[in-house]
Design an enzyme around this catalytic site. Sequence first.
Site, PDB file in Angstrom:
ATOM      1  CG  ASN A   6     -17.004   9.742  -8.306  1.00  0.00           C
ATOM      2  OD1 ASN A   6     -17.553  10.712  -7.808  1.00  0.00           O
ATOM      3  ND2 ASN A   6     -15.951   9.157  -7.755  1.00  0.00           N
ATOM      4  CE1 TYR A  44      -3.451  -2.548  -0.107  1.00  0.00           C
ATOM      5  CE2 TYR A  44      -4.011  -2.033   2.158  1.00  0.00           C
ATOM      6  CZ  TYR A  44      -4.264  -2.723   1.001  1.00  0.00           C
ATOM      7  OH  TYR A  44      -5.326  -3.596   0.933  1.00  0.00           O
ATOM      8  N   GLY A  58     -15.179   4.359  -5.028  1.00  0.00           N
ATOM      9  CA  GLY A  58     -15.693   5.676  -5.394  1.00  0.00           C
ATOM     10  C   GLY A  58     -16.570   5.670  -6.628  1.00  0.00           C
ATOM     11  NE  ARG A  59     -15.583   0.659  -9.688  1.00  0.00           N
ATOM     12  CZ  ARG A  59     -16.261  -0.465  -9.905  1.00  0.00           C
ATOM     13  NH1 ARG A  59     -16.949  -0.626 -11.022  1.00  0.00           N
ATOM     14  NH2 ARG A  59     -16.264  -1.425  -8.997  1.00  0.00           N
TER      15      ARG A  59
END
Length: 298
Positions: free
Chosen positions: A219, A55, A215-216
């Site tokens: 958005n 990460y 987040g799709r």
Amino acid sequence: MVQRITIAPQGPEFSRLVMGYWRLMEWNMSPRELASFIEEHVELGITTADHADIYGGYACEAAFGEAMRLVPHLRSKMEIVTKCGIATTAKPENALGHYITDRDYIISSAESSLKKLSTDYLDLLLIHRPDPLMDADEVAEAFTALHHSGKVRHFGVSNFTPAQFSLLQSRLPFTLATNQVELSPVHQPLLLDGTLDQLQQLRIRPMAWSCLGGGRLFNDDEFQPLRAELQKVAEELGADTIEQVVYAWVMRLPSSPLPIIGSGKIERVRSAIHSLSLEMTRQQWFRIRKAALGYDVP
């Protein structure tokens, strides 16, 4: 406060919601700000922190460890999860990205994570992705060595198929604690491919990543019908946000997944806790499923 839950027959016990640190380097927090953030979510009862060695281009674990050195008293109140098994080109010695689950690599990766995270033990270590060249006996040797040394208390996998999970389990003297999987209204293949059925059979609770679709969900135009349906259900349940409804949708599954929260904003973390009190009906759950997929059940 967030309740605690035993995720497998042999443990461990985690918080019902998990704090995810995948995007930590994007939060632009100083060590002191991060230490305060950790302290706040632990006080809320979200005591489990999810990491992976890769990460942030291999930087998130070290940033977290630096913050933990400012609040060392929190370690005994927390459960730290990390993953290994992916080698990315963020390290110059890797000419291309690849998976690696050799015995020595797993051990050295775990030891590196311990150092970066400023801890002398990991509560849970996961193999991050299925490796086509995985020798289950080698992985078992690495897990057993790390367990006997006291460096890792529990082990699991991430993104494994049922067959891959069973293969590794067949070589181990102890039970794998979880399979961390992508699970959300916008990503539903695991609902019917046997992954969650296997975990329910074994009484093992999955950890669910990307519950909001990275987040799709907010958005992408294609998910406007889903957002509209989530808003309707939110109003019916008295939820404040559609995020809360999504987490409730994930937790409604009988395998009892533990959602991983990926936000560095404590207000959104605090808001997510309200999802634990939402009681979603079967009809509401299937309405969300239909809105996401665009079709009804056969």
